[in-house]
Design an enzyme around this catalytic site. Structure first.
Site, PDB file in Angstrom:
ATOM      1  CG  HIS A 124       0.262   7.010   5.299  1.00  0.00           C
ATOM      2  ND1 HIS A 124       1.407   7.461   5.905  1.00  0.00           N
ATOM      3  CD2 HIS A 124       0.455   5.685   5.103  1.00  0.00           C
ATOM      4  CE1 HIS A 124       2.260   6.453   6.064  1.00  0.00           C
ATOM      5  NE2 HIS A 124       1.697   5.351   5.580  1.00  0.00           N
ATOM      6  CG  HIS A 181      -0.796   1.628   7.325  1.00  0.00           C
ATOM      7  ND1 HIS A 181       0.101   1.179   8.260  1.00  0.00           N
ATOM      8  CD2 HIS A 181      -0.074   2.401   6.468  1.00  0.00           C
ATOM      9  CE1 HIS A 181       1.309   1.672   7.992  1.00  0.00           C
ATOM     10  NE2 HIS A 181       1.218   2.409   6.899  1.00  0.00           N
ATOM     11  N   GLY A 221       0.828  -1.189   0.000  1.00  0.00           N
ATOM     12  CA  GLY A 221       0.000   0.000   0.000  1.00  0.00           C
ATOM     13  C   GLY A 221       0.865   1.243   0.000  1.00  0.00           C
TER      14      GLY A 221
END
Ligand code: NI
Length: 179
Positions: free
Chosen positions: A139, A135, A46
């Site tokens: 960010h 996750h 990712g």
């Protein structure tokens, strides 16, 4: 194919909140293509645009390391619409070198966003995909997984980091964990 440099912690770029994309332009499409190339080259599962220094709400995720591209997700302005359950997963990050830690997150999420052709995308995710999406969306809000771990675990990181600096040897990295 264009691989961009990945911004690394503690670069403050990673702390900023990213702006929603208001129009999908040729530049957006190029950026997404470069993000995909950069993610695969890292290798990682990712990547968020801010990790290549672009403060826009764009993420790419592909947890299928056996068949890269088959289940590739490109999400513009992704949002978690629903979250349930709880899971603890060992995470790493392409922007936080030489460190992984267990992070507690929702077990299942429903994420909505747009793809690079401005079509609506809805993803129901669990397991690693759920973790990776949360996750990456973190960010976009300037948050890293190390902001979600306990002081005890951060201390562990400090000890590992000191050891790494002492021996000059990078710690073991598992590409499956790099998100
Ligand atoms: Ni990350």
């Amino acid at each position: 194919m264009a691989i961009r440099g990945i911004v690394k912690y503690p670069d403050l770029t990673l702390k900023q909140a990213c702006l929603p994309v208001t129009a999908v332009t040729g530049e957006t499409v190029r950026l997404i293509r470069d993000m995909v190339d950069t993610m695969y080259a890292a290798p990682g599962v990712g990547l968020a645009a801010i990790q290549v220094g672009v403060p826009q709400r764009i993420i790419v995720v592909d947890i299928d390391v056996e068949q890269p591209g088959k289940n590739l997700l490109k999400l513009i302005n992704p949002e978690i619409r629903r979250a349930e359950g709880e899971v603890t997963w060992e995470e790493g990050c392409l922007s936080v070198v030489d460190f992984t830690a267990e992070v507690r997150r929702a077990a299942r999420v429903e994420v909505v966003g747009l793809d690079d052709r401005e079509r609506e995308v809805k993803v129901d995710a669990e397991g690693l995909l759920s973790v990776a999406l949360q996750h990456e969306i973190d960010h976009l809000d300037g948050k890293l997984f190390i902001d979600r771990i306990s002081r005890l675990k951060r201390n562990l990181y400090t000890r590992k980091l000191k050891k790494m600096l002492r021996t000059g040897k990078p710690l073991r990295e598992n590409p499956r964990l790099m998100i």
